[in-house]
Design an enzyme around this catalytic site. Structure first.
Site, PDB file in Angstrom:
ATOM      1  N   GLU A 130      36.188  27.831  34.602  1.00 13.33           N
ATOM      2  CA  GLU A 130      36.842  26.817  35.434  1.00 13.33           C
ATOM      3  C   GLU A 130      35.851  25.677  35.585  1.00 13.33           C
ATOM      4  O   GLU A 130      34.757  25.866  36.121  1.00 13.33           O
ATOM      5  CB  GLU A 130      37.192  27.378  36.816  1.00 13.33           C
ATOM      6  CG  GLU A 130      38.577  27.930  36.932  1.00 13.33           C
ATOM      7  CD  GLU A 130      38.861  28.397  38.357  1.00 13.33           C
ATOM      8  OE1 GLU A 130      38.337  27.799  39.309  1.00 13.33           O
ATOM      9  OE2 GLU A 130      39.598  29.369  38.497  1.00 13.33           O
ATOM     10  N   ASP A 174      38.150  22.478  49.192  1.00 11.04           N
ATOM     11  CA  ASP A 174      36.803  22.964  48.931  1.00 11.04           C
ATOM     12  C   ASP A 174      35.931  22.955  50.179  1.00 11.04           C
ATOM     13  O   ASP A 174      35.963  22.015  50.974  1.00 11.04           O
ATOM     14  CB  ASP A 174      36.147  22.109  47.841  1.00 11.04           C
ATOM     15  CG  ASP A 174      36.871  22.237  46.516  1.00 11.04           C
ATOM     16  OD1 ASP A 174      37.145  23.380  46.125  1.00 11.04           O
ATOM     17  OD2 ASP A 174      37.180  21.212  45.886  1.00 11.04           O
TER      18      ASP A 174
END
Length: 263
Positions: free
Chosen positions: A49, A60
């Site tokens: 990823e 995040d």
């Protein structure tokens, strides 16, 4: 069949779980980031990823946010991220790469141009965190038509009413977010994850990979034991943030991969 589909077929034939690693493209610099990414397959990573740096990453936690800031500060852009993937592909044509990020940089480039360029760079799939299924015409359906998997997130709050919508145009795999919250904010528990994975599996034949809150080989093993594999991001990014040598970072990645593969 995409590289992602081929990788899961290979893992299934070997009765093996997947290990997926996340790194932010360009963190702490283009060259170091490329060196890390090039070393991931030999460290046991099945799918990479690759984070696309963005100024406002809503899903995040602080670790990934700071990685994005470091990458942007080092001059990383969407084009440089694709350049990194292109460079990686010169020596590895089999390991799948999933580009993970947010829609704004893609929108600014133009969907059609982005998809052509991503395909040429060797990108295999997309995770675009801020595009819900209601926006599938925007990027998901064009991406699938271009031969890229579009991977969707399911979460503990994705109930049975919402799940069919989430799965509707998903391909490659389903990314199950193990916790309610941002990356790196809590620990994943196999006892909570197992029933949720089973619930999603009842509605899809796609592999279910679990991420968020996995930071040790033991946790990777535990989570992989109740899913089709595990994703680790923040724990790896923390090693990069600490300025550890690339060889040491890759040793840590290998320990996580070994854990997941035992799952």
């Amino acid at each position: 069949m995409t590289r992602i589909d081929a990788k899961f077929a290979e893992l299934k034939a070997a009765n093996k779980k997947a290990f997926v690693s996340y790194v932010m493209a360009g963190d702490p610099s283009y060259d170091v980031s490329l060196e890390v990414v090039k070393g991931l397959p030999a460290a046991g990573v099945d799918i990479i990823e690759l984070g696309l740096p963005f100024t406002d990453p809503m899903a995040d936690g602080p670790t990934i946010q700071l990685a994005g800031q470091r990458a942007l500060g080092a001059g990383m852009t969407l084009q440089r991220t694709l350049d990194l993937a292109t460079e990686f592909r010169k020596t590895d044509d089999t390991t799948p790469i999933v580009l993970m990020g947010y829609y704004n940089p893609i929108y600014n480039r133009g969907v059609e141009k982005f998809l052509v360029d991503a395909k040429a760079a060797g990108i295999d799939g997309l995770i675009v965190v801020d595009l819900p299924p209601e926006e599938d015409e925007e990027l998901c359906i064009p991406a699938q038509a271009a031969g890229l998997n579009f991977i969707r997130l399911a979460t503990p709050t994705t109930d049975d009413k919402r799940l069919p919508k989430v799965l509707q145009n998903t391909s490659g795999f389903v990314y199950y977010v193990s916790i309610n919250g941002i990356t790196g904010s809590a620990e994943a528990q196999a006892t909570n994850v197992g029933p949720e994975v089973a619930r999603i599996k009842a509605s899809t034949d796609l592999p279910i990979i679990v991420g968020f809150g996995i930071n040790t080989p033991e946790k990777a093993e535990n989570i992989a034991s109740v899913a089709d594999g595990a994703v680790v991001g923040s724990a790896i990014v923390s090693q990069i943030a600490a300025g550890k040598p690339v060889a040491e970072i890759l040793d840590f990645v290998k320990s996580l991969a070994d854990g997941a593969h035992r799952g």
